[in-house]
Each structure stands twice: as structure tokens, then as C-alpha cells.
Design a protein around this motif. Structure first.
Motif, PDB file in Angstrom:
ATOM      1  N   ILE A  37       0.839  -1.204   0.000  1.00 48.70           N
ATOM      2  CA  ILE A  37       0.000   0.000   0.000  1.00 48.70           C
ATOM      3  C   ILE A  37       0.867   1.245   0.000  1.00 48.70           C
ATOM      4  O   ILE A  37       0.636   2.193  -0.769  1.00 48.70           O
ATOM      5  N   VAL A  38       1.899   1.260   0.845  1.00 50.07           N
ATOM      6  CA  VAL A  38       2.783   2.426   0.935  1.00 50.07           C
ATOM      7  C   VAL A  38       3.478   2.670  -0.398  1.00 50.07           C
ATOM      8  O   VAL A  38       3.538   3.808  -0.886  1.00 50.07           O
ATOM      9  N   LEU A  39       3.995   1.624  -0.997  1.00 53.88           N
ATOM     10  CA  LEU A  39       4.683   1.787  -2.284  1.00 53.88           C
ATOM     11  C   LEU A  39       3.723   2.253  -3.373  1.00 53.88           C
ATOM     12  O   LEU A  39       4.094   3.067  -4.232  1.00 53.88           O
ATOM     13  N   THR A  40       2.509   1.763  -3.350  1.00 57.52           N
ATOM     14  CA  THR A  40       1.506   2.190  -4.328  1.00 57.52           C
ATOM     15  C   THR A  40       1.269   3.694  -4.237  1.00 57.52           C
ATOM     16  O   THR A  40       1.229   4.397  -5.257  1.00 57.52           O
ATOM     17  N   VAL A  41       1.140   4.201  -3.001  1.00 63.10           N
ATOM     18  CA  VAL A  41       0.933   5.641  -2.807  1.00 63.10           C
ATOM     19  C   VAL A  41       2.146   6.426  -3.304  1.00 63.10           C
ATOM     20  O   VAL A  41       2.010   7.416  -4.031  1.00 63.10           O
ATOM     21  N   LEU A  42       3.342   5.998  -2.913  1.00 64.41           N
ATOM     22  CA  LEU A  42       4.555   6.715  -3.299  1.00 64.41           C
ATOM     23  C   LEU A  42       4.731   6.753  -4.813  1.00 64.41           C
ATOM     24  O   LEU A  42       5.108   7.783  -5.382  1.00 64.41           O
ATOM     25  N   LEU A  43       4.454   5.646  -5.468  1.00 66.36           N
ATOM     26  CA  LEU A  43       4.609   5.595  -6.919  1.00 66.36           C
ATOM     27  C   LEU A  43       3.565   6.463  -7.624  1.00 66.36           C
ATOM     28  O   LEU A  43       3.860   7.121  -8.631  1.00 66.36           O
ATOM     29  N   GLU A  44       2.359   6.488  -7.097  1.00 66.58           N
ATOM     30  CA  GLU A  44       1.324   7.362  -7.658  1.00 66.58           C
ATOM     31  C   GLU A  44       1.752   8.823  -7.542  1.00 66.58           C
ATOM     32  O   GLU A  44       1.609   9.608  -8.487  1.00 66.58           O
ATOM     33  N   LYS A  45       2.274   9.192  -6.377  1.00 64.14           N
ATOM     34  CA  LYS A  45       2.687  10.575  -6.154  1.00 64.14           C
ATOM     35  C   LYS A  45       3.891  10.948  -7.016  1.00 64.14           C
ATOM     36  O   LYS A  45       4.007  12.085  -7.476  1.00 64.14           O
ATOM     37  N   LEU A  46       4.802  10.007  -7.230  1.00 62.68           N
ATOM     38  CA  LEU A  46       5.951  10.286  -8.091  1.00 62.68           C
ATOM     39  C   LEU A  46       5.516  10.624  -9.514  1.00 62.68           C
ATOM     40  O   LEU A  46       6.150  11.435 -10.193  1.00 62.68           O
TER      41      LEU A  46
END
Length: 279
Positions: A37-46
Motif C-alpha cells: 500500500i505504501v509503495l503504491t501511494v509513493l509511486l502514484e505521487k511520483l
């Protein structure tokens, strides 16, 4: 799941006006149990938040410093693709963003070395400063893991010598030569610790010699101090590697007296040269 997603989004939104390091650590702590979940959010924001990409990479790097074995393949590939693209952007990307993306790939390689190395080798088809920087840092951080790839890296670098023309590119290029040579020298004394079959000294020497000859014959006349220092730092480990050649060594070391004279006023460079030239 939605609560975790929203918490990470909220933390990222406050990175501009709060302690970025503490927020990155908090996000990494959440990732210990909710990694996907955390990586999904970070990648979306990137992908969406161009202004905060450096801060997002800071958080992503903290997350990747923990054990990420078993990461979903789609997330792994997305991290590699985004970071690779950002560090190779030539128009809008700042050096700060390129450094952050490069550092993220080096950190990711702790658990996914082959995946990161394969991406870098693919991108190495054309000379790019931060591909060289990242390869150098990878060779330094994971020296023995790099050994099976060193021959391929050096052969590709030989093929692009005439394309490496500006000073910054040459500095980064020399950084790869230095760190690959250090890795090979370390391998010569620690080969028993490696899980792969022993690799012969001659194949490394044969790969590094054309690069050594080109650098000494064509780049040593440069005027830029930073490039001179990068060249000298590379020549030491390269010479140490080439001492393993069976052929006479005189042609390799013929430039040393000239180098010492050229750099006698640059004490740091001179010190490095003297240390590396002892046999």
C-alpha cells in the motif's frame, strides 16, 4: 487499507513544512506491515506530483532500506522504470531529482541487484551522466555482486568512448572505471567468498586496458581540475588491476613521472597518485 492509504497521502502532503526526515521514517515504519500500500501511494505521487518528487524519493529510499524481499513484480518494475526515467531526463529534471532517483536504485539493489543492474546495462547503450554515476555507486556498494557484470560494462564503455565528450560525462565515466577496478581488485583477494565460478584475471585486464590507454592518451591534457582529479582517482585502481597482466608493465606506467609533475601543486591528487603507484 483505505486508512493507511490516506495516512501516507497526508504525511506526504506535509513534507514541505515539517521535518522531512521524521516523516520519511514514519512512512517507512508504516511500510513494515503495509509495504504494498505504501509503495503504491509513493509511486502514484511520483507520477503526479512533479514539485515534490525529491521528497517522495527520500521517503521511498527509507522504505527500501528495510527487507523488501517478496515485493510484487509490478511494483518492483514500476520503481525501476520511474527512477530510471527520472535520472535520465534531460529537460526539466534537476540534478537533485536525478541524484534522488539514482540513490533509490542503489538502495533497491540491496534486495533486487540483478533487476537494477539489467536496467542500467540496458540504458548504457547511450552515454548519460547519471547512468555512469549509478553504475559507479552500485559497483562500490555491491562490489562482489558486480563482478559477473564488469566485463560487459567495460566492453560497452569501450564502444562509446568517442561519444563521451563533455567534462561532467567524463568525470562520471572515470568514476565507473575507478569503482569497477576497485571491485575487481577486491575480488582478486576475496574470490573464495563469491558463489559463482572463479573468473580469470586476464579477462578483466584485457577489458580495462583499452580504456586505460584511451584515458591516458586523450583525456590527460584536460584543463578542468575536477576532471583531472577523477582521472587520477581512476588510474590508481586501474594500474593496480593491470599489474596482474603477464606482459611487461613499462608501457602502462610510462605516464607516471609526467603525472606527478603535472599535479605537484594539487596535494590531494598527488597523494592519491603516489599511493596508487607504489608496487
Amino acid at each position: 487499507m483505505k486508512c493507511v492509504y490516506n495516512e501516507v497521502v497526508s504525511l506526504l502532503a506535509h513534507m514541505d513544512d515539517q521535518d522531512k526526515g521524521k516523516i520519511a521514517l514514519r512512512i517507512a515504519f508504516i511500510a513494515e506491515t503495509k509495504l504494498a500500500i505504501v509503495l503504491t501511494v509513493l509511486l502514484e505521487k511520483l507520477q503526479k506530483d512533479e514539485q515534490s518528487r525529491v521528497d517522495i524519493y527520500c521517503a521511498l529510499e527509507k522504505v527500501l532500506q528495510q527487507d523488501t524481499q517478496g515485493l510484487e513484480r509490478r511494483l518492483l518494475e514500476k520503481i525501476i522504470t520511474l527512477a530510471s526515467n527520472h535520472m535520465r531526463e534531460t529537460q526539466e529534471a534537476t540534478n537533485e531529482l536525478k541524484v534522488a532517483a539514482s540513490n533509490t536504485l542503489v538502495t533497491l539493489a540491496r534486495c533486487y541487484f540483478n533487476d537494477v543492474m539489467c536496467e542500467l546495462l540496458y540504458c548504457l547503450e547511450l552515454p548519460e551522466e547519471f547512468i555512469f554515476v549509478t553504475l559507479g555507486n552500485l559497483s562500490s556498494a555491491y562490489a562482489l555482486e558486480c563482478i559477473p557484470f564488469v566485463g560487459m560494462i567495460l566492453n560497452v564503455m569501450i564502444s562509446m568512448l568517442e561519444l563521451v565528450k563533455d567534462s561532467r560525462m567524463r568525470q562520471a565515466f572515470c568514476g565507473v572505471l575507478e569503482k569497477c577496478s576497485r571491485a575487481v581488485n577486491g575480488y582478486f583477494t576475496n574470490w573464495g567468498k563469491c558463489p559463482f565460478p572463479r573468473m580469470g584475471e586476464s579477462q578483466f585486464c584485457n577489458a580495462i586496458l583499452p580504456l586505460y590507454c584511451h584515458v591516458t592518451s586523450n583525456w590527460l591534457i584536460c584543463e578542468e581540475l575536477e576532471l583531472k582529479q577523477a582521472i587520477i582517482k581512476a588510474l590508481g585502481p586501474m594500474m593496480s588491476l593491470l599489474l596482474h597482466r603477464k606482459e611487461p608493465q613499462n608501457p602502462i606506467f610510462k605516464e607516471i613521472s609526467w603525472l606527478l609533475e603535472q599535479y605537484k601543486e594539487e596535494m590531494d591528487v598527488l597523494h592519491v597518485t603516489k599511493l596508487r603507484c607504489r608496487s
